[in-house]
Write an enzyme that holds these catalytic residues in place. Structure first.
Site, PDB file in Angstrom:
ATOM      1  N   ASP A 113      -0.767 -15.448  12.694  1.00  0.00           N
ATOM      2  CA  ASP A 113       0.719 -14.659  12.691  1.00  0.00           C
ATOM      3  C   ASP A 113       0.285 -13.307  13.278  1.00  0.00           C
ATOM      4  O   ASP A 113       0.839 -12.206  12.785  1.00  0.00           O
ATOM      5  CB  ASP A 113       0.791 -14.374  11.263  1.00  0.00           C
ATOM      6  CG  ASP A 113      -0.650 -13.860  10.333  1.00  0.00           C
ATOM      7  OD1 ASP A 113      -1.493 -13.571  11.180  1.00  0.00           O
ATOM      8  OD2 ASP A 113      -0.728 -14.357   9.205  1.00  0.00           O
ATOM      9  N   GLU A 135      -2.791 -22.905  10.968  1.00  0.00           N
ATOM     10  CA  GLU A 135      -2.737 -21.994   9.630  1.00  0.00           C
ATOM     11  C   GLU A 135      -1.306 -21.774   9.767  1.00  0.00           C
ATOM     12  O   GLU A 135      -0.927 -20.564   9.500  1.00  0.00           O
ATOM     13  CB  GLU A 135      -3.584 -20.818   9.950  1.00  0.00           C
ATOM     14  CG  GLU A 135      -3.747 -20.045   8.472  1.00  0.00           C
ATOM     15  CD  GLU A 135      -4.605 -18.877   8.630  1.00  0.00           C
ATOM     16  OE1 GLU A 135      -4.130 -17.882   9.046  1.00  0.00           O
ATOM     17  OE2 GLU A 135      -5.622 -18.768   8.055  1.00  0.00           O
ATOM     18  N   GLU A 149       3.279  -9.653   9.808  1.00  0.00           N
ATOM     19  CA  GLU A 149       2.628 -11.124  10.010  1.00  0.00           C
ATOM     20  C   GLU A 149       3.596 -11.927   9.366  1.00  0.00           C
ATOM     21  O   GLU A 149       3.748 -12.952  10.036  1.00  0.00           O
ATOM     22  CB  GLU A 149       1.236 -11.074   9.241  1.00  0.00           C
ATOM     23  CG  GLU A 149       0.139 -10.605  10.046  1.00  0.00           C
ATOM     24  CD  GLU A 149      -0.086  -8.952   9.792  1.00  0.00           C
ATOM     25  OE1 GLU A 149       0.536  -8.223   8.929  1.00  0.00           O
ATOM     26  OE2 GLU A 149      -1.117  -8.368  10.326  1.00  0.00           O
ATOM     27  N   HIS A 226      -8.078  -3.112   6.063  1.00  0.00           N
ATOM     28  CA  HIS A 226      -7.553  -2.877   7.577  1.00  0.00           C
ATOM     29  C   HIS A 226      -6.044  -3.188   7.399  1.00  0.00           C
ATOM     30  O   HIS A 226      -5.761  -2.841   8.464  1.00  0.00           O
ATOM     31  CB  HIS A 226      -8.293  -3.440   8.486  1.00  0.00           C
ATOM     32  CG  HIS A 226      -7.935  -5.118   8.569  1.00  0.00           C
ATOM     33  ND1 HIS A 226      -6.979  -5.544   9.463  1.00  0.00           N
ATOM     34  CD2 HIS A 226      -8.373  -5.997   7.709  1.00  0.00           C
ATOM     35  CE1 HIS A 226      -7.014  -6.804   9.004  1.00  0.00           C
ATOM     36  NE2 HIS A 226      -7.385  -7.268   8.103  1.00  0.00           N
ATOM     37  N   ARG A 228      -2.271  -3.159   8.026  1.00  0.00           N
ATOM     38  CA  ARG A 228      -1.246  -2.037   8.393  1.00  0.00           C
ATOM     39  C   ARG A 228      -0.526  -1.417   7.457  1.00  0.00           C
ATOM     40  O   ARG A 228      -0.234  -0.322   7.205  1.00  0.00           O
ATOM     41  CB  ARG A 228      -0.103  -2.722   9.557  1.00  0.00           C
ATOM     42  CG  ARG A 228       0.683  -1.901  10.408  1.00  0.00           C
ATOM     43  CD  ARG A 228       1.336  -2.745  11.168  1.00  0.00           C
ATOM     44  NE  ARG A 228       0.625  -3.163  12.469  1.00  0.00           N
ATOM     45  CZ  ARG A 228       0.496  -2.410  13.464  1.00  0.00           C
ATOM     46  NH1 ARG A 228       1.187  -1.498  13.658  1.00  0.00           N
ATOM     47  NH2 ARG A 228      -0.393  -2.952  14.534  1.00  0.00           N
ATOM     48  N   HIS A 258     -13.598  -1.049   9.905  1.00  0.00           N
ATOM     49  CA  HIS A 258     -12.671  -1.468  10.989  1.00  0.00           C
ATOM     50  C   HIS A 258     -12.820  -0.268  12.005  1.00  0.00           C
ATOM     51  O   HIS A 258     -12.360   0.788  11.699  1.00  0.00           O
ATOM     52  CB  HIS A 258     -11.350  -1.836  10.467  1.00  0.00           C
ATOM     53  CG  HIS A 258     -10.473  -2.499  11.337  1.00  0.00           C
ATOM     54  ND1 HIS A 258      -9.856  -2.285  12.481  1.00  0.00           N
ATOM     55  CD2 HIS A 258     -10.240  -3.945  11.405  1.00  0.00           C
ATOM     56  CE1 HIS A 258      -9.339  -3.248  13.071  1.00  0.00           C
ATOM     57  NE2 HIS A 258      -9.346  -4.171  12.413  1.00  0.00           N
TER      58      HIS A 258
HETATM   59  N1  UDP Z   1     -15.473 -10.241   9.624  1.00  0.00           N
HETATM   60  C1  UDP Z   1     -16.728 -10.083  10.442  1.00  0.00           C
HETATM   61  N2  UDP Z   1     -17.374  -8.959  10.567  1.00  0.00           N
HETATM   62  C2  UDP Z   1     -16.812  -7.809   9.789  1.00  0.00           C
HETATM   63  C3  UDP Z   1     -15.653  -7.902   8.762  1.00  0.00           C
HETATM   64  C4  UDP Z   1     -15.227  -9.136   8.749  1.00  0.00           C
HETATM   65  O1  UDP Z   1     -17.005 -10.894  11.413  1.00  0.00           O
HETATM   66  O2  UDP Z   1     -17.620  -6.911   9.816  1.00  0.00           O
HETATM   67  C5  UDP Z   1     -14.674 -11.332   9.717  1.00  0.00           C
HETATM   68  C6  UDP Z   1     -14.777 -12.191   8.487  1.00  0.00           C
HETATM   69  O3  UDP Z   1     -15.711 -13.000   7.997  1.00  0.00           O
HETATM   70  C7  UDP Z   1     -13.353 -12.871   8.699  1.00  0.00           C
HETATM   71  C8  UDP Z   1     -12.627 -11.959   9.609  1.00  0.00           C
HETATM   72  O4  UDP Z   1     -13.407 -11.213  10.141  1.00  0.00           O
HETATM   73  O5  UDP Z   1     -13.387 -14.218   8.990  1.00  0.00           O
HETATM   74  C9  UDP Z   1     -11.337 -11.454   8.926  1.00  0.00           C
HETATM   75  O6  UDP Z   1     -10.933 -10.586   9.888  1.00  0.00           O
HETATM   76  P1  UDP Z   1      -9.867  -9.437   9.455  1.00  0.00           P
HETATM   77  O7  UDP Z   1     -10.083  -8.814   7.999  1.00  0.00           O
HETATM   78  O8  UDP Z   1      -9.866  -8.375  10.696  1.00  0.00           O
HETATM   79  O9  UDP Z   1      -8.389 -10.130   9.711  1.00  0.00           O
HETATM   80  P2  UDP Z   1      -7.400 -10.890   8.661  1.00  0.00           P
HETATM   81  O10 UDP Z   1      -8.127 -12.086   8.244  1.00  0.00           O
HETATM   82  O11 UDP Z   1      -6.952  -9.911   7.550  1.00  0.00           O
HETATM   83  O12 UDP Z   1      -6.095 -11.148   9.507  1.00  0.00           O
END
Ligand code: UDP
Length: 405
Positions: A113, A135, A149, A226, A228, A258
Protein backbone atom coordinates in the site's frame (compact mmCIF):
# COMPACT_ATOMS: atom_id res chain seq x y z
CA UNK A 1 16.47 7.45 -17.25
CA UNK A 2 16.02 3.78 -16.41
CA UNK A 3 19.12 1.73 -15.77
CA UNK A 4 19.03 -1.90 -16.95
CA UNK A 5 21.26 -4.15 -14.83
CA UNK A 6 21.93 -7.90 -15.05
CA UNK A 7 20.06 -9.90 -12.41
CA UNK A 8 22.20 -12.95 -11.58
CA UNK A 9 20.10 -14.89 -9.08
CA UNK A 10 16.56 -14.42 -10.20
CA UNK A 11 17.07 -13.37 -13.79
CA UNK A 12 16.75 -15.78 -16.66
CA UNK A 13 16.04 -14.98 -20.24
CA UNK A 14 12.71 -15.78 -21.79
CA UNK A 15 12.44 -14.88 -25.45
CA UNK A 16 8.83 -13.64 -25.60
CA UNK A 17 7.08 -11.15 -23.34
CA UNK A 18 4.54 -13.90 -22.56
CA UNK A 19 6.44 -14.99 -19.45
CA UNK A 20 7.88 -11.62 -18.35
CA UNK A 21 6.61 -10.58 -14.95
CA UNK A 22 7.67 -7.13 -13.80
CA UNK A 23 7.87 -6.78 -10.02
CA UNK A 24 7.88 -3.19 -8.80
CA UNK A 25 9.23 -2.38 -5.35
CA UNK A 26 9.99 0.88 -3.54
CA UNK A 27 10.45 0.34 0.19
CA UNK A 28 12.02 -2.07 2.69
CA UNK A 29 8.83 -3.98 3.58
CA UNK A 30 7.84 -4.35 -0.08
CA UNK A 31 11.24 -5.87 -0.88
CA UNK A 32 11.09 -8.26 2.09
CA UNK A 33 7.61 -9.46 1.12
CA UNK A 34 8.26 -9.64 -2.64
CA UNK A 35 11.65 -11.45 -2.57
CA UNK A 36 10.01 -14.87 -1.91
CA UNK A 37 7.57 -14.23 -4.79
CA UNK A 38 10.47 -13.47 -7.16
CA UNK A 39 12.18 -16.68 -6.10
CA UNK A 40 8.99 -18.73 -6.60
CA UNK A 41 8.32 -17.17 -10.02
CA UNK A 42 11.91 -17.85 -11.11
CA UNK A 43 11.44 -21.56 -10.31
CA UNK A 44 8.64 -21.87 -12.88
CA UNK A 45 9.84 -22.77 -16.37
CA UNK A 46 8.77 -20.13 -18.87
CA UNK A 47 8.44 -17.28 -16.38
CA UNK A 48 10.98 -14.48 -16.10
CA UNK A 49 10.62 -12.22 -13.06
CA UNK A 50 12.18 -8.79 -13.62
CA UNK A 51 12.73 -6.31 -10.81
CA UNK A 52 12.13 -2.58 -11.09
CA UNK A 53 12.99 -0.59 -7.96
CA UNK A 54 11.77 2.96 -7.55
CA UNK A 55 14.11 3.71 -4.64
CA UNK A 56 11.27 5.38 -2.68
CA UNK A 57 13.39 4.36 0.33
CA UNK A 58 17.01 4.07 -0.78
CA UNK A 59 19.30 2.83 1.99
CA UNK A 60 16.82 0.45 3.64
CA UNK A 61 15.66 -0.96 0.31
CA UNK A 62 19.23 -1.66 -0.81
CA UNK A 63 19.98 -3.36 2.52
CA UNK A 64 17.14 -5.83 1.92
CA UNK A 65 18.02 -6.46 -1.73
CA UNK A 66 21.59 -7.30 -0.63
CA UNK A 67 20.35 -9.72 2.01
CA UNK A 68 18.18 -11.57 -0.52
CA UNK A 69 20.88 -11.26 -3.23
CA UNK A 70 18.26 -9.74 -5.48
CA UNK A 71 19.59 -7.38 -8.15
CA UNK A 72 17.31 -4.85 -9.85
CA UNK A 73 16.90 -4.98 -13.61
CA UNK A 74 15.70 -1.35 -13.55
CA UNK A 75 16.54 1.23 -10.91
CA UNK A 76 14.53 4.45 -11.14
CA UNK A 77 16.45 5.92 -8.17
CA UNK A 78 13.67 8.41 -7.42
CA UNK A 79 14.37 9.30 -3.80
CA UNK A 80 14.82 13.02 -3.12
CA UNK A 81 15.05 14.85 0.18
CA UNK A 82 11.75 16.37 1.36
CA UNK A 83 9.78 14.51 -1.32
CA UNK A 84 6.00 14.86 -1.00
CA UNK A 85 3.62 11.99 -1.68
CA UNK A 86 2.58 13.77 -4.89
CA UNK A 87 6.23 14.05 -6.00
CA UNK A 88 6.79 10.34 -5.39
CA UNK A 89 3.61 9.12 -7.07
CA UNK A 90 4.13 11.36 -10.11
CA UNK A 91 7.75 10.31 -10.60
CA UNK A 92 6.97 6.62 -10.04
CA UNK A 93 4.19 6.73 -12.64
CA UNK A 94 6.45 8.39 -15.21
CA UNK A 95 9.44 6.09 -14.52
CA UNK A 96 7.40 2.90 -14.43
CA UNK A 97 5.52 3.81 -17.63
CA UNK A 98 8.85 4.01 -19.43
CA UNK A 99 9.98 0.61 -18.09
CA UNK A 100 6.65 -0.89 -19.13
CA UNK A 101 7.01 0.28 -22.69
CA UNK A 102 10.63 -0.96 -22.81
CA UNK A 103 9.92 -4.42 -21.38
CA UNK A 104 6.30 -5.11 -22.42
CA UNK A 105 5.71 -7.48 -19.49
CA UNK A 106 2.78 -9.89 -19.50
CA UNK A 107 1.95 -8.90 -15.91
CA UNK A 108 3.02 -6.51 -13.16
CA UNK A 109 3.25 -7.48 -9.49
CA UNK A 110 2.93 -4.90 -6.70
CA UNK A 111 2.81 -5.38 -2.93
CA UNK A 112 0.98 -3.64 -0.12
CA UNK A 113 0.00 0.00 0.00
CA UNK A 114 2.84 2.45 -0.60
CA UNK A 115 3.06 5.34 -3.08
CA UNK A 116 5.13 3.01 -5.28
CA UNK A 117 2.41 0.34 -5.11
CA UNK A 118 -0.37 2.69 -6.16
CA UNK A 119 1.55 4.59 -8.84
CA UNK A 120 3.01 1.42 -10.38
CA UNK A 121 -0.41 -0.26 -10.44
CA UNK A 122 -1.95 2.80 -12.09
CA UNK A 123 0.83 2.99 -14.71
CA UNK A 124 0.27 -0.70 -15.53
CA UNK A 125 -3.51 -0.24 -15.63
CA UNK A 126 -3.09 2.68 -18.05
CA UNK A 127 -0.89 0.47 -20.24
CA UNK A 128 -3.56 -2.29 -20.07
CA UNK A 129 -1.16 -4.69 -18.36
CA UNK A 130 -2.76 -6.92 -15.69
CA UNK A 131 -1.73 -6.25 -12.11
CA UNK A 132 -1.22 -8.83 -9.36
CA UNK A 133 -1.64 -7.37 -5.87
CA UNK A 134 0.25 -9.14 -3.08
CA UNK A 135 -1.09 -8.54 0.46
CA UNK A 136 -4.44 -7.34 -0.85
CA UNK A 137 -7.58 -6.66 1.17
CA UNK A 138 -6.18 -5.20 4.40
CA UNK A 139 -8.59 -2.60 5.76
CA UNK A 140 -8.61 -0.44 8.88
CA UNK A 141 -11.95 1.12 7.89
CA UNK A 142 -10.56 4.67 8.23
CA UNK A 143 -8.91 6.36 5.22
CA UNK A 144 -7.02 8.72 7.52
CA UNK A 145 -5.51 5.90 9.55
CA UNK A 146 -3.07 4.67 8.42
CA UNK A 147 -2.49 7.58 6.05
CA UNK A 148 -2.07 7.28 3.10
CA UNK A 149 -1.93 3.48 3.06
CA UNK A 150 -5.62 2.70 3.66
CA UNK A 151 -6.72 4.79 0.67
CA UNK A 152 -3.85 3.55 -1.50
CA UNK A 153 -4.60 -0.14 -1.02
CA UNK A 154 -8.31 0.45 -1.70
CA UNK A 155 -7.44 2.13 -5.00
CA UNK A 156 -5.06 -0.70 -5.93
CA UNK A 157 -7.93 -3.14 -5.36
CA UNK A 158 -9.87 -1.33 -8.10
CA UNK A 159 -6.90 -1.55 -10.50
CA UNK A 160 -5.74 -5.13 -9.91
CA UNK A 161 -6.68 -8.26 -11.86
CA UNK A 162 -5.43 -10.83 -9.31
CA UNK A 163 -5.75 -10.25 -5.57
CA UNK A 164 -3.69 -12.16 -3.00
CA UNK A 165 -5.12 -11.59 0.48
CA UNK A 166 -2.92 -12.90 3.30
CA UNK A 167 -5.70 -13.78 5.75
CA UNK A 168 -9.34 -14.85 5.80
CA UNK A 169 -10.45 -11.40 6.96
CA UNK A 170 -8.63 -9.69 4.11
CA UNK A 171 -10.17 -12.25 1.74
CA UNK A 172 -13.65 -11.38 3.02
CA UNK A 173 -13.03 -7.63 2.62
CA UNK A 174 -12.28 -8.16 -1.06
CA UNK A 175 -15.32 -10.37 -1.66
CA UNK A 176 -17.55 -7.88 0.14
CA UNK A 177 -16.21 -5.06 -2.03
CA UNK A 178 -17.46 -6.92 -5.09
CA UNK A 179 -14.27 -8.49 -6.47
CA UNK A 180 -15.23 -11.67 -8.35
CA UNK A 181 -14.27 -14.73 -6.24
CA UNK A 182 -12.29 -16.27 -9.12
CA UNK A 183 -9.88 -13.29 -8.94
CA UNK A 184 -9.17 -13.62 -5.21
CA UNK A 185 -6.67 -16.17 -3.87
CA UNK A 186 -6.10 -16.61 -0.16
CA UNK A 187 -2.39 -17.35 0.18
CA UNK A 188 -1.01 -16.37 3.60
CA UNK A 189 1.44 -13.51 3.99
CA UNK A 190 4.75 -13.77 2.12
CA UNK A 191 6.47 -12.20 5.14
CA UNK A 192 6.27 -15.64 6.76
CA UNK A 193 8.08 -17.14 3.75
CA UNK A 194 10.75 -14.40 4.01
CA UNK A 195 11.19 -15.02 7.73
CA UNK A 196 11.52 -18.78 7.31
CA UNK A 197 14.19 -18.21 4.67
CA UNK A 198 16.15 -15.66 6.73
CA UNK A 199 15.91 -17.41 10.10
CA UNK A 200 17.96 -20.23 8.56
CA UNK A 201 20.83 -17.83 7.77
CA UNK A 202 23.94 -17.88 10.04
CA UNK A 203 23.33 -14.20 11.01
CA UNK A 204 20.14 -15.23 12.81
CA UNK A 205 21.68 -18.08 14.77
CA UNK A 206 23.72 -16.04 17.27
CA UNK A 207 22.48 -13.23 19.54
CA UNK A 208 23.57 -9.87 18.12
CA UNK A 209 26.18 -7.88 20.07
CA UNK A 210 24.57 -4.69 21.39
CA UNK A 211 26.35 -2.47 23.93
CA UNK A 212 24.93 -2.90 27.48
CA UNK A 213 22.60 -5.73 26.43
CA UNK A 214 23.14 -9.15 27.96
CA UNK A 215 20.65 -11.46 26.22
CA UNK A 216 20.80 -14.01 29.06
CA UNK A 217 20.30 -11.59 31.95
CA UNK A 218 18.25 -8.70 30.61
CA UNK A 219 14.57 -8.35 29.75
CA UNK A 220 15.00 -7.14 26.17
CA UNK A 221 12.19 -5.08 24.63
CA UNK A 222 12.20 -4.18 20.92
CA UNK A 223 10.79 -0.81 19.85
CA UNK A 224 10.16 0.59 16.35
CA UNK A 225 8.13 3.63 15.24
CA UNK A 226 7.89 5.35 11.90
CA UNK A 227 4.28 5.70 10.69
CA UNK A 228 3.38 8.99 9.06
CA UNK A 229 0.35 9.44 11.31
CA UNK A 230 2.73 9.21 14.32
CA UNK A 231 5.22 11.81 13.05
CA UNK A 232 3.65 14.48 15.25
CA UNK A 233 3.42 12.04 18.18
CA UNK A 234 7.03 10.93 18.43
CA UNK A 235 7.61 12.86 21.66
CA UNK A 236 4.68 11.03 23.28
CA UNK A 237 6.03 7.68 22.09
CA UNK A 238 9.48 8.54 23.45
CA UNK A 239 7.91 9.49 26.79
CA UNK A 240 6.15 6.10 26.81
CA UNK A 241 9.46 4.31 26.15
CA UNK A 242 11.16 6.21 29.02
CA UNK A 243 8.38 5.01 31.33
CA UNK A 244 8.79 1.41 30.13
CA UNK A 245 12.56 1.58 30.66
CA UNK A 246 12.12 2.26 34.40
CA UNK A 247 9.58 -0.50 35.03
CA UNK A 248 12.40 -2.88 35.97
CA UNK A 249 16.18 -2.36 36.33
CA UNK A 250 16.90 -5.29 34.02
CA UNK A 251 14.86 -3.89 31.10
CA UNK A 252 16.84 -2.99 28.02
CA UNK A 253 14.93 -1.35 25.14
CA UNK A 254 16.55 -1.73 21.75
CA UNK A 255 15.26 0.74 19.18
CA UNK A 256 16.45 0.63 15.54
CA UNK A 257 15.68 4.20 14.50
CA UNK A 258 14.14 4.90 11.10
CA UNK A 259 16.43 7.13 8.97
CA UNK A 260 13.66 9.66 8.23
CA UNK A 261 14.87 12.91 9.86
CA UNK A 262 11.39 13.76 11.14
CA UNK A 263 11.62 10.68 13.36
CA UNK A 264 15.33 10.49 13.96
CA UNK A 265 15.81 14.04 15.23
CA UNK A 266 13.10 13.67 17.88
CA UNK A 267 14.14 10.16 18.96
CA UNK A 268 17.81 11.08 19.41
CA UNK A 269 16.96 14.32 21.23
CA UNK A 270 14.55 12.56 23.60
CA UNK A 271 16.20 9.18 24.21
CA UNK A 272 19.91 9.40 23.44
CA UNK A 273 21.06 9.55 27.06
CA UNK A 274 18.43 7.40 28.72
CA UNK A 275 19.92 4.43 30.61
CA UNK A 276 18.29 1.20 29.54
CA UNK A 277 17.54 2.41 25.98
CA UNK A 278 19.88 1.56 23.10
CA UNK A 279 19.30 3.52 19.89
CA UNK A 280 20.49 1.55 16.85
CA UNK A 281 20.90 2.16 13.14
CA UNK A 282 18.36 0.33 10.91
CA UNK A 283 19.30 -3.34 11.21
CA UNK A 284 19.76 -5.67 8.29
CA UNK A 285 16.82 -8.05 7.98
CA UNK A 286 18.65 -11.07 9.51
CA UNK A 287 20.05 -8.90 12.33
CA UNK A 288 16.57 -7.55 13.01
CA UNK A 289 15.04 -11.04 13.11
CA UNK A 290 17.89 -12.27 15.32
CA UNK A 291 16.94 -9.54 17.84
CA UNK A 292 13.18 -9.94 17.44
CA UNK A 293 13.28 -13.69 18.00
CA UNK A 294 15.09 -13.14 21.33
CA UNK A 295 13.05 -10.24 22.73
CA UNK A 296 10.48 -10.57 25.50
CA UNK A 297 8.13 -7.83 24.28
CA UNK A 298 7.66 -5.67 21.17
CA UNK A 299 6.42 -2.05 21.02
CA UNK A 300 5.73 -1.01 17.45
CA UNK A 301 3.58 0.92 14.99
CA UNK A 302 4.96 -1.08 12.03
CA UNK A 303 2.73 -3.37 9.98
CA UNK A 304 5.44 -5.88 9.09
CA UNK A 305 6.82 -6.02 12.62
CA UNK A 306 3.32 -6.78 13.97
CA UNK A 307 3.15 -9.77 11.61
CA UNK A 308 6.66 -10.99 12.39
CA UNK A 309 6.35 -10.62 16.17
CA UNK A 310 3.02 -12.49 16.08
CA UNK A 311 4.56 -15.21 13.93
CA UNK A 312 7.29 -15.61 16.56
CA UNK A 313 4.74 -15.70 19.42
CA UNK A 314 5.94 -12.38 20.92
CA UNK A 315 3.52 -10.16 22.84
CA UNK A 316 2.98 -6.74 21.31
CA UNK A 317 2.02 -3.24 22.34
CA UNK A 318 0.78 -1.56 19.16
CA UNK A 319 1.55 2.17 19.02
CA UNK A 320 -1.53 2.97 16.94
CA UNK A 321 -5.19 3.75 17.43
CA UNK A 322 -6.30 1.06 14.94
CA UNK A 323 -4.75 -1.88 13.17
CA UNK A 324 -5.61 -3.32 9.77
CA UNK A 325 -4.20 -6.58 11.11
CA UNK A 326 -6.97 -7.59 13.54
CA UNK A 327 -5.53 -11.12 13.65
CA UNK A 328 -2.80 -9.75 15.96
CA UNK A 329 -5.50 -8.79 18.47
CA UNK A 330 -7.73 -11.83 18.03
CA UNK A 331 -4.91 -14.34 18.59
CA UNK A 332 -4.32 -12.65 21.94
CA UNK A 333 -0.77 -11.40 21.33
CA UNK A 334 -1.47 -7.74 20.53
CA UNK A 335 -2.83 -4.81 22.52
CA UNK A 336 -3.65 -1.43 20.95
CA UNK A 337 -2.15 1.31 23.12
CA UNK A 338 -2.04 4.30 20.75
CA UNK A 339 0.61 6.86 21.65
CA UNK A 340 -0.46 8.00 25.10
CA UNK A 341 2.66 7.53 27.33
CA UNK A 342 0.79 6.13 30.32
CA UNK A 343 -1.20 3.70 28.11
CA UNK A 344 2.07 2.47 26.54
CA UNK A 345 3.68 1.92 29.95
CA UNK A 346 0.56 0.23 31.38
CA UNK A 347 0.25 -2.16 28.42
CA UNK A 348 3.98 -3.02 28.60
CA UNK A 349 3.82 -3.57 32.36
CA UNK A 350 0.81 -5.88 31.98
CA UNK A 351 2.67 -8.01 29.42
CA UNK A 352 5.82 -8.20 31.55
CA UNK A 353 3.78 -9.63 34.43
CA UNK A 354 2.29 -12.55 32.48
CA UNK A 355 3.16 -15.12 29.88
CA UNK A 356 1.83 -14.53 26.35
CA UNK A 357 -0.90 -16.99 25.28
CA UNK A 358 0.19 -20.00 23.27
CA UNK A 359 -1.14 -19.68 19.74
CA UNK A 360 -2.06 -22.61 17.50
CA UNK A 361 -0.49 -22.22 14.09
CA UNK A 362 0.44 -18.90 12.55
CA UNK A 363 -2.46 -16.55 11.73
CA UNK A 364 -0.32 -14.98 8.99
CA UNK A 365 0.45 -18.10 6.98
CA UNK A 366 2.51 -21.25 6.64
CA UNK A 367 5.49 -20.12 4.57
CA UNK A 368 4.06 -21.20 1.19
CA UNK A 369 2.30 -17.98 0.18
CA UNK A 370 4.82 -17.10 -2.53
CA UNK A 371 4.48 -20.50 -4.20
CA UNK A 372 0.70 -20.14 -4.31
CA UNK A 373 0.99 -16.65 -5.82
CA UNK A 374 3.48 -17.81 -8.45
CA UNK A 375 1.26 -20.73 -9.36
CA UNK A 376 -1.77 -18.49 -9.96
CA UNK A 377 0.30 -16.13 -12.13
CA UNK A 378 1.75 -19.06 -14.08
CA UNK A 379 -1.67 -20.54 -14.68
CA UNK A 380 -2.87 -17.21 -16.04
CA UNK A 381 0.12 -16.51 -18.27
CA UNK A 382 1.48 -19.83 -19.49
CA UNK A 383 0.25 -22.67 -21.62
CA UNK A 384 -0.62 -25.81 -19.64
CA UNK A 385 2.55 -27.83 -20.10
CA UNK A 386 4.80 -25.19 -18.47
CA UNK A 387 3.00 -25.66 -15.16
CA UNK A 388 3.38 -29.42 -14.72
CA UNK A 389 6.75 -29.26 -12.97
CA UNK A 390 5.62 -26.57 -10.54
CA UNK A 391 2.42 -28.45 -9.73
CA UNK A 392 4.40 -31.45 -8.50
CA UNK A 393 6.46 -29.29 -6.14
CA UNK A 394 3.29 -27.65 -4.84
CA UNK A 395 1.69 -31.02 -4.16
CA UNK A 396 4.28 -31.33 -1.35
CA UNK A 397 2.30 -28.75 0.59
CA UNK A 398 -0.07 -30.78 2.72
CA UNK A 399 -3.72 -29.94 3.26
CA UNK A 400 -2.95 -29.04 6.88
CA UNK A 401 -0.37 -26.47 5.82
CA UNK A 402 -2.60 -24.56 3.44
CA UNK A 403 -4.41 -21.51 4.74
CA UNK A 404 -8.12 -22.29 4.87
CA UNK A 405 -10.25 -20.44 2.35
N1 UDP B 1 13.09 -4.18 9.63
C1 UDP B 1 14.43 -4.39 9.37
N2 UDP B 1 15.36 -3.67 10.08
C2 UDP B 1 15.01 -2.77 11.04
C3 UDP B 1 13.63 -2.57 11.30
C4 UDP B 1 12.69 -3.29 10.58
O1 UDP B 1 14.79 -5.20 8.51
O2 UDP B 1 15.90 -2.16 11.64
C5 UDP B 1 12.08 -4.92 8.85
C6 UDP B 1 11.10 -5.71 9.67
O3 UDP B 1 11.59 -6.99 9.94
C7 UDP B 1 9.85 -5.73 8.80
C8 UDP B 1 9.98 -4.47 7.96
O4 UDP B 1 11.30 -3.98 8.15
O5 UDP B 1 9.86 -6.83 7.92
C9 UDP B 1 8.96 -3.46 8.40
O6 UDP B 1 9.18 -2.27 7.74
P1 UDP B 1 8.60 -0.90 8.23
O7 UDP B 1 8.36 -0.98 9.70
O8 UDP B 1 9.54 0.16 7.74
O9 UDP B 1 7.26 -0.73 7.39
P2 UDP B 1 5.77 -1.27 7.55
O10 UDP B 1 5.81 -2.76 7.71
O11 UDP B 1 5.12 -0.57 8.71
O12 UDP B 1 5.11 -0.86 6.26
Amino acid sequence: MTTPIASPLYGKTVSSSLGKVLMIVGTRPEAIKMAPVARALAEIPGLQPLLCVTGQQRQMLDQVLDMFQWTPDFDLDLMHTHQSLTDVTTRVMQGVSKVLSETQPAAVVVQGDTATTLAAALAAFNARIPVAHVEAGLRSGDVQNPFPEEAYRRMVTELATWHFPPTEQAHQHLLRSGIPPNRVFLTGNTVVDAMHHMLRSPACCTPPQIANVDWDRHIVVMATAHRRENWTRMEEICDGLRRVAVLDPSIRIIFPVHPNRVIRDVVYRELQDIPGIALLEPQTYPEFLACLSRTRLVLTDSGGVQEEATSLGKPLVILREATERPEVLSCGLGVLAGTDPSAIAAAAEAWLKRQPPRTHGNVFGDGYAAKRIAQVIAEALLPNQSRLEERSSLSDITEAQTVKA
